[in-house]
Design an enzyme around this catalytic site. Structure first.
Site, PDB file in Angstrom:
ATOM      1  N   ASP A 187       0.835  -1.095   0.160  1.00  0.00           N
ATOM      2  CA  ASP A 187       0.109   0.097   0.052  1.00  0.00           C
ATOM      3  C   ASP A 187       0.974   1.289  -0.102  1.00  0.00           C
ATOM      4  OD1 ASP A 187      -2.831   1.235   0.473  1.00  0.00           O
ATOM      5  OD2 ASP A 187      -1.532   2.466   1.756  1.00  0.00           O
ATOM      6  N   TYR A 198       3.359   9.771  -0.535  1.00  0.00           N
ATOM      7  CA  TYR A 198       4.389   9.199   0.481  1.00  0.00           C
ATOM      8  C   TYR A 198       5.726   9.515  -0.480  1.00  0.00           C
ATOM      9  CZ  TYR A 198       0.392   6.645   2.266  1.00  0.00           C
ATOM     10  OH  TYR A 198      -0.576   6.131   3.111  1.00  0.00           O
ATOM     11  N   LYS A 227      -2.791   5.828  -4.437  1.00  0.00           N
ATOM     12  CA  LYS A 227      -3.924   6.850  -4.043  1.00  0.00           C
ATOM     13  C   LYS A 227      -3.709   8.161  -4.773  1.00  0.00           C
ATOM     14  CE  LYS A 227      -3.607   4.679   0.551  1.00  0.00           C
ATOM     15  NZ  LYS A 227      -2.128   4.605   1.076  1.00  0.00           N
ATOM     16  N   HIS A 248      -7.372   9.523  -1.760  1.00  0.00           N
ATOM     17  CA  HIS A 248      -6.877   9.612  -0.625  1.00  0.00           C
ATOM     18  C   HIS A 248      -7.762  10.204   0.493  1.00  0.00           C
ATOM     19  CE1 HIS A 248      -2.598   9.329   1.163  1.00  0.00           C
ATOM     20  NE2 HIS A 248      -3.219   9.166   2.003  1.00  0.00           N
TER      21      HIS A 248
HETATM   22  P1  NAD Z   1       0.608   1.490  11.863  1.00  0.00           P
HETATM   23  O1  NAD Z   1      -0.832   1.318  12.775  1.00  0.00           O
HETATM   24  O2  NAD Z   1       0.840   0.290  10.784  1.00  0.00           O
HETATM   25  O3  NAD Z   1       1.639   1.501  12.813  1.00  0.00           O
HETATM   26  C1  NAD Z   1       3.010   1.589  12.314  1.00  0.00           C
HETATM   27  C2  NAD Z   1       4.081   1.716  13.427  1.00  0.00           C
HETATM   28  O4  NAD Z   1       3.814   0.495  14.362  1.00  0.00           O
HETATM   29  C3  NAD Z   1       5.443   1.427  12.897  1.00  0.00           C
HETATM   30  O5  NAD Z   1       6.056   2.628  12.735  1.00  0.00           O
HETATM   31  C4  NAD Z   1       6.406   0.921  13.966  1.00  0.00           C
HETATM   32  O6  NAD Z   1       6.955   1.749  14.940  1.00  0.00           O
HETATM   33  C5  NAD Z   1       5.078  -0.006  14.734  1.00  0.00           C
HETATM   34  N1  NAD Z   1       5.058  -1.297  14.752  1.00  0.00           N
HETATM   35  C6  NAD Z   1       4.762  -2.103  13.317  1.00  0.00           C
HETATM   36  N2  NAD Z   1       4.769  -3.404  13.637  1.00  0.00           N
HETATM   37  C7  NAD Z   1       5.103  -3.450  15.073  1.00  0.00           C
HETATM   38  C8  NAD Z   1       5.306  -4.567  15.889  1.00  0.00           C
HETATM   39  N3  NAD Z   1       5.169  -5.745  15.423  1.00  0.00           N
HETATM   40  N4  NAD Z   1       5.563  -4.559  17.066  1.00  0.00           N
HETATM   41  C9  NAD Z   1       5.834  -3.039  17.621  1.00  0.00           C
HETATM   42  N5  NAD Z   1       5.851  -2.072  16.888  1.00  0.00           N
HETATM   43  C10 NAD Z   1       5.506  -2.237  15.584  1.00  0.00           C
HETATM   44  O7  NAD Z   1       0.348   2.821  11.198  1.00  0.00           O
HETATM   45  P2  NAD Z   1       0.536   3.452   9.737  1.00  0.00           P
HETATM   46  O8  NAD Z   1       1.922   3.331   9.267  1.00  0.00           O
HETATM   47  O9  NAD Z   1      -0.115   4.764   9.845  1.00  0.00           O
HETATM   48  O10 NAD Z   1      -0.614   2.979   8.734  1.00  0.00           O
HETATM   49  C11 NAD Z   1      -0.486   1.484   8.133  1.00  0.00           C
HETATM   50  C12 NAD Z   1      -0.471   2.004   6.573  1.00  0.00           C
HETATM   51  O11 NAD Z   1      -1.654   2.560   6.482  1.00  0.00           O
HETATM   52  C13 NAD Z   1       0.671   3.099   6.246  1.00  0.00           C
HETATM   53  O12 NAD Z   1       1.826   2.730   5.915  1.00  0.00           O
HETATM   54  C14 NAD Z   1      -0.153   3.513   4.887  1.00  0.00           C
HETATM   55  O13 NAD Z   1       0.136   2.573   3.746  1.00  0.00           O
HETATM   56  C15 NAD Z   1      -1.453   3.519   5.200  1.00  0.00           C
HETATM   57  N6  NAD Z   1      -1.945   4.711   5.786  1.00  0.00           N
HETATM   58  C16 NAD Z   1      -3.015   5.344   5.192  1.00  0.00           C
HETATM   59  C17 NAD Z   1      -3.498   6.461   5.408  1.00  0.00           C
HETATM   60  C18 NAD Z   1      -4.745   6.983   4.575  1.00  0.00           C
HETATM   61  O14 NAD Z   1      -4.938   8.305   4.966  1.00  0.00           O
HETATM   62  N7  NAD Z   1      -5.127   6.453   3.771  1.00  0.00           N
HETATM   63  C19 NAD Z   1      -3.039   7.294   6.377  1.00  0.00           C
HETATM   64  C20 NAD Z   1      -2.083   6.720   7.127  1.00  0.00           C
HETATM   65  C21 NAD Z   1      -1.862   5.355   6.778  1.00  0.00           C
END
Ligand code: NAD
Length: 277
Positions: free
Chosen positions: A50, A55, A80, A113
């Site tokens: 994704d 990004y 997106k 998005h």
């Molecule tokens: P997330 O909830 O996936 O959290 C990511 C963070 O959690 C990482 O930086 C890491 O520090 C921690 N983490 C991950 N796995 C872990 C584990 N097993 N143990 C401990 N810590 C851990 O947050 P995110 O990145 O905001 O969301 C996931 C994805 O969603 C993004 O990478 C992106 O592709 C998408 N996203 C979309 C939007 C949107 O507006 N559509 C907004 C934000 C993110």
């Protein structure tokens, strides 16, 4: 539930199969970090990535795909259209730019998005056009509230197949989920781990101990058992593996309702009703 696996898919409204688990690459701002993460994910068995034009890493995602040696049809790639690029012509252009950056000629999924007022209906027409041309296998939205969806459905010829929203135990989004279920729209969680904000939680810690799993695995399993697609982000190969190791155990109905009870309607990201970007 136990027959779930990393290769399990959800069948979207148009029949396209989308993996239930993918890798998110938000804020992966270095090429070597992105290549390492995607490579680790693919080796682990992930097939869905994704990204988004905002990004700034679509080019590296394309490179990682080429390096994977996998056939294009084995992968599920999402991008997106960013807010500043919304509108009919602008979106067609933005899609082309993303394709050139990634070195691809089609995408499995393309999303609006954010619901930019006054623009998203025209943006949606562009997504429909690209879908009819076969350049996108499935189309959807992100950060749409029920009122945005109701408005969009007044003019849409195709219903969004996906709504990708912030969703985690502190923000369970029940209203949008039940709207989506009524309209054959699949929910996909962004920030499924609340961007790391849940790792001190007592209830989740108790469940992690009970099942001999990490808190991250408990949260991600909760999403899967609620039929939510997840795209957890990590750049660390051991966490990428951990986030995909969600099988061979099952949360009970009581476990699920305990996690459900953590909801506080608490966001870590912007409010889709009040964003200024
Ligand atoms: P997330 O909830 O996936 O959290 C990511 C963070 O959690 C990482 O930086 C890491 O520090 C921690 N983490 C991950 N796995 C872990 C584990 N097993 N143990 C401990 N810590 C851990 O947050 P995110 O990145 O905001 O969301 C996931 C994805 O969603 C993004 O990478 C992106 O592709 C998408 N996203 C979309 C939007 C949107 O507006 N559509 C907004 C934000 C993110």
């Amino acid at each position: 539930m136990n027959q779930l696996s990393l290769t399990s898919t959800v069948t979207l409204a148009n029949g396209v199969k989308m993996p239930k688990i993918g890798l998110g690459v938000f804020k992966v701002e270095k090429e070597d970090e992105l290549l390492t993460a995607v490579n680790a994910a693919i080796e682990t068995g992930y097939r869905s990535i994704d990204t988004a034009s905002i990004y700034g890493n679509e080019e590296w995602v394309g490179k990682a795909i080429r390096q994977s040696g996998l056939k294009r049809e084995e992968l599920f790639i999402t991008s997106k259209v960013w807010n500043a690029d919304q509108g009919y012509e602008e979106t067609l252009q933005a899609f082309n730019t993303s394709m050139v950056k990634m070195g691809l000629d089609f995408l499995e999924l393309y999303l609006i998005h954010w619901p930019v007022e006054g623009k998203y209906a025209d943006t949606w027409r562009a997504l429909e056009q690209l879908y009819w041309e076969g350049k996108i296998k499935a189309i959807g939205v992100s950060n749409f509230q029920v009122h945005h969806l109701e408005e969009l459905l007044k003019t849409a010829e195709i219903k969004p197949m996906i709504n990708q929203i912030e969703l985690h135990p502190k923000l369970s989004q029940k209203e949008i989920c039940s709207f989506a279920a009524r309209h054959d729209m699949q929910i996909e969680a962004w920030a499924p781990l609340m961007q790391g904000g849940l790792f001190e939680n007592e209830v989740l810690n108790g469940l992690a101990k009970k099942h001999g799993k990490s808190i991250a695995q408990i949260i991600l399993r909760w999403h899967l058992q609620n039929d939510i697609i997840i795209i957890p982000k990590s750049t660390k190969p051991y966490r990428i593996k951990e986030n995909a190791d969600l099988f061979g155990f099952e949360l009970s109905a009581e476990d699920i309702s305990l996690i459900d009870s953590l909801n506080e309607d608490l966001r870590v990201g912007p409010d889709p009703n009040h964003f200024d970007f």
